[in-house]
Design a protein around this motif. Structure first.
Motif, mmCIF file in Angstrom:
data_model
loop_
_atom_site.group_PDB
_atom_site.id
_atom_site.type_symbol
_atom_site.label_atom_id
_atom_site.label_comp_id
_atom_site.label_asym_id
_atom_site.label_seq_id
_atom_site.Cartn_x
_atom_site.Cartn_y
_atom_site.Cartn_z
ATOM 1 N N GLY A 190 0.835 -1.190 0.000
ATOM 2 C CA GLY A 190 0.000 0.000 0.000
ATOM 3 C C GLY A 190 0.872 1.243 0.000
ATOM 4 N N TRP A 191 0.441 2.251 0.749
ATOM 5 C CA TRP A 191 1.234 3.478 0.817
ATOM 6 C C TRP A 191 2.284 3.291 1.909
ATOM 7 C CZ3 TRP A 191 -0.494 9.099 2.336
ATOM 8 C CH2 TRP A 191 0.481 9.991 1.873
ATOM 9 N N ILE A 192 3.504 3.033 1.468
ATOM 10 C CA ILE A 192 4.610 2.742 2.368
ATOM 11 C C ILE A 192 5.453 3.999 2.516
ATOM 12 C CG2 ILE A 192 6.527 1.194 2.856
ATOM 13 C CD1 ILE A 192 3.714 -0.159 2.587
ATOM 14 N N MET A 193 5.826 4.314 3.736
ATOM 15 C CA MET A 193 6.467 5.591 4.017
ATOM 16 C C MET A 193 7.980 5.566 3.745
ATOM 17 S SD MET A 193 4.170 7.750 4.729
ATOM 18 C CE MET A 193 2.649 7.073 4.066
ATOM 19 N N THR A 194 8.317 5.438 2.486
ATOM 20 C CA THR A 194 9.706 5.647 2.083
ATOM 21 C C THR A 194 10.001 7.146 2.128
ATOM 22 O OG1 THR A 194 9.157 5.903 -0.260
ATOM 23 C CG2 THR A 194 9.554 3.654 0.537
ATOM 24 N N GLN A 195 11.260 7.501 2.081
ATOM 25 C CA GLN A 195 11.614 8.917 2.112
ATOM 26 C C GLN A 195 11.053 9.654 0.911
ATOM 27 O OE1 GLN A 195 13.172 10.219 4.902
ATOM 28 N NE2 GLN A 195 12.395 12.098 3.975
ATOM 29 N N ARG A 196 11.037 8.986 -0.235
ATOM 30 C CA ARG A 196 10.465 9.590 -1.447
ATOM 31 C C ARG A 196 8.984 9.905 -1.252
ATOM 32 N NH1 ARG A 196 10.083 9.869 -7.104
ATOM 33 N NH2 ARG A 196 8.181 8.945 -7.941
ATOM 34 N N GLN A 197 8.244 8.977 -0.696
ATOM 35 C CA GLN A 197 6.816 9.203 -0.478
ATOM 36 C C GLN A 197 6.587 10.347 0.509
ATOM 37 O OE1 GLN A 197 4.295 7.447 -2.144
ATOM 38 N NE2 GLN A 197 6.025 6.644 -3.312
ATOM 39 N N LYS A 200 7.451 13.754 -1.225
ATOM 40 C CA LYS A 200 6.653 14.191 -2.368
ATOM 41 C C LYS A 200 5.154 14.284 -2.088
ATOM 42 C CE LYS A 200 7.779 13.010 -6.583
ATOM 43 N NZ LYS A 200 8.428 14.241 -7.101
ATOM 44 N N TRP A 201 4.629 13.403 -1.233
ATOM 45 C CA TRP A 201 3.174 13.300 -1.174
ATOM 46 C C TRP A 201 2.563 13.273 0.223
ATOM 47 C CZ3 TRP A 201 5.498 9.763 -4.914
ATOM 48 C CH2 TRP A 201 5.442 10.273 -6.213
ATOM 49 N N LEU A 202 3.344 13.304 1.271
ATOM 50 C CA LEU A 202 2.767 13.221 2.612
ATOM 51 C C LEU A 202 2.348 14.616 3.079
ATOM 52 C CD1 LEU A 202 2.007 11.248 4.838
ATOM 53 C CD2 LEU A 202 4.208 11.731 5.917
ATOM 54 N N THR A 203 1.215 15.062 2.537
ATOM 55 C CA THR A 203 0.622 16.330 2.938
ATOM 56 C C THR A 203 -0.374 16.079 4.075
ATOM 57 O OG1 THR A 203 -1.208 16.079 1.390
ATOM 58 C CG2 THR A 203 0.798 17.172 0.571
ATOM 59 N N PRO A 204 -0.781 17.117 4.772
ATOM 60 C CA PRO A 204 -1.815 16.918 5.807
ATOM 61 C C PRO A 204 -3.086 16.288 5.245
ATOM 62 C CG PRO A 204 -0.762 19.051 6.077
ATOM 63 C CD PRO A 204 -0.243 18.494 4.783
ATOM 64 N N PRO A 222 8.775 0.819 5.436
ATOM 65 C CA PRO A 222 9.439 -0.118 4.529
ATOM 66 C C PRO A 222 9.857 -1.421 5.187
ATOM 67 C CG PRO A 222 10.228 2.106 4.110
ATOM 68 C CD PRO A 222 9.342 2.187 5.323
ATOM 69 N N ASP A 223 10.313 -1.359 6.437
ATOM 70 C CA ASP A 223 10.784 -2.570 7.094
ATOM 71 C C ASP A 223 9.661 -3.574 7.301
ATOM 72 O OD1 ASP A 223 12.991 -4.016 8.438
ATOM 73 O OD2 ASP A 223 11.700 -3.794 10.194
ATOM 74 N N GLU A 224 8.425 -3.107 7.406
ATOM 75 C CA GLU A 224 7.304 -4.031 7.563
ATOM 76 C C GLU A 224 7.092 -4.844 6.287
ATOM 77 O OE1 GLU A 224 4.068 -2.423 10.403
ATOM 78 O OE2 GLU A 224 4.831 -0.653 9.345
ATOM 79 N N VAL A 225 7.307 -4.230 5.143
ATOM 80 C CA VAL A 225 7.245 -4.960 3.877
ATOM 81 C C VAL A 225 8.436 -5.904 3.757
ATOM 82 C CG1 VAL A 225 7.101 -4.751 1.372
ATOM 83 C CG2 VAL A 225 6.078 -2.989 2.817
ATOM 84 N N ALA A 226 9.597 -5.440 4.181
ATOM 85 C CA ALA A 226 10.811 -6.252 4.086
ATOM 86 C C ALA A 226 10.692 -7.523 4.907
ATOM 87 C CB ALA A 226 12.025 -5.437 4.539
ATOM 88 N N ARG A 227 10.155 -7.417 6.108
ATOM 89 C CA ARG A 227 10.035 -8.600 6.957
ATOM 90 C C ARG A 227 9.100 -9.637 6.346
ATOM 91 N NH1 ARG A 227 8.293 -6.476 12.520
ATOM 92 N NH2 ARG A 227 8.040 -4.469 11.504
ATOM 93 N N PHE A 228 8.031 -9.176 5.718
ATOM 94 C CA PHE A 228 7.127 -10.118 5.061
ATOM 95 C C PHE A 228 7.799 -10.745 3.844
ATOM 96 C CE2 PHE A 228 3.749 -11.332 2.120
ATOM 97 C CZ PHE A 228 3.052 -12.218 2.922
#
Length: 252
Positions: A190-197, A200-204, A222-228
Motif C-alpha cells: 500500500g502506501w509505504i512511508m519511504t523517504q520519497r513518499q 513528495k506526497w505526505l501532505t496533511p 518499509p521494514d514491515e514490507v521487508a520482513r514479510f
C-alpha cells in the motif's frame, strides 16, 4: 526483534532497486539472515554507501550498478553476480518508479519507458535466474506489484497498468515453474512511508485520507514490507505460490 530463518543462511539473494526505499529495507533484512545479498540499482552513491555499511558489519553484500531499462546491462549484472556469489536462489523484483502522468500528455515513447522501468525488467530478471533455479530444482521469485490498480488510483495509468500486469506475470511463472519446486509470488504494498513518499506526497490532506482508509491508523514502514518479503522467501512459506499478498495496513 525480527525472526531469523535458518534455511535462508548462505542463500544467494538478488534484489532489484535495492539502494533505497523498500528495496534498501529488503537488502538489510536479507543481510541479517546471513544471506549472500546482491542488489542492482541506478543510484550509485547511495547504493555504494549501503553496501559499504553492511560489509562493515560483516555481511556479504554486492552492489551492481545498472539501469534496469537496459536489458543487456541487467543480464550482464546478473551474470557478474552469479560468477561472484553463485546462482541466484531468491529473486526479489522490487524496482519501480511511480511517476505521476496525465493521460493526454503520454507519448508512445513515455509509455514504453514506463513499461521498461516498472514491468519489463521483472520478466527478464526472472528469465536470467530461472535456469539456475531449474537446475537446483528450487528457488523463490517475489515480484512487487501495488494496490494502486486495485483501488482505482488515477493520475498514472501506465504505472497502474504495469502493476496490474505483475500479477499475471507472477501467476504464469508460478504455473510454468512449479514442477521444479520454484515458488513465484507477488507482494502488493500500500502506501509505504519511504523517504520519497514522505518528501513528495505526505501532505496533511493525504495523511487524513490514510487515517480514514487504512484499518491500521498509522504509517506503514518499509521494514514491515521487508520482513514479510523475507518470510515469503523462507521455507516457512514453502507451500505459498501463485498468489498476491497485500501489505497495506488494511487500505483495501
Amino acid at each position: 526483534m525480527a525472526a531469523i530463518y535458518g534455511d535462508l543462511a548462505g542463500k544467494v539473494v538478488l534484489v532489484t532497486g535495492g539502494g533505497s526505499g523498500i528495496g534498501e529495507a529488503i537488502v538489510r533484512r536479507f543481510a541479517e539472515q546471513n544471506c549472500k545479498v546482491a542488489f542492482i540499482d541506478i543510484a550509485r552513491e547511495a547504493s555504494e554507501a549501503l553496501a559499504d555499511e553492511l560489509a562493515g558489519k560483516g555481511h556479504r553484500v554486492r552492489f551492481e550498478h545498472a539501469d534496469l531499462r537496459d536489458i543487456a546491462a541487467l543480464r550482464a549484472a546478473i551474470a557478474r553476480i552469479a560468477a561472484a556469489l553463485g546462482p541466484v536462489e531468491v529473486l526479489i523484483n522490487n524496482a519501480a518508479h511511480d511517476e505521476r502522468h496525465a493521460t493526454p500528455e503520454v507519448t508512445p515513447e513515455y509509455w514504453d519507458e514506463r513499461i521498461a522501468v516498472n514491468l519489463k525488467h521483472q520478466f527478464f530478471a526472472a528469465q536470467a535466474v530461472l535456469p539456475g533455479m531449474q537446475e537446483a530444482r528450487q528457488g523463490v521469485i517475489v515480484n512487487f506489484g501495488s494496490i494502486s490498480w486495485m483501488i482505482g488510483q488515477g493520475g498514472m495509468a501506465a504505472y497502474t497498468a504495469c502493476k496490474s500486469a505483475v500479477l499475471g506475470l507472477t501467476r504464469s511463472l508460478a504455473r510454468d515453474y512449479g514442477p521444479y519446486n520454484i515458488r513465484v509470488n507477488a507482494i502488493a504494498p500500500g502506501w509505504i512511508m519511504t523517504q520519497r513518499q514522505i518528501d513528495k506526497w505526505l501532505t496533511p490532506e493525504a495523511l487524513r485520507e490514510l487515517e480514514q482508509r487504512q484499518c491500521l491508523k498509522r504509517k506503514i514502514m518499509p521494514d514491515e514490507v521487508a520482513r514479510f518479503t523475507v518470510f515469503l522467501a523462507s521455507e516457512e512459506a514453502s507451500a505459498c505460490t501463485n498468489q498476491q499478498y497485500v501489505v497495506d495496513g488494511g487500505w483495501i
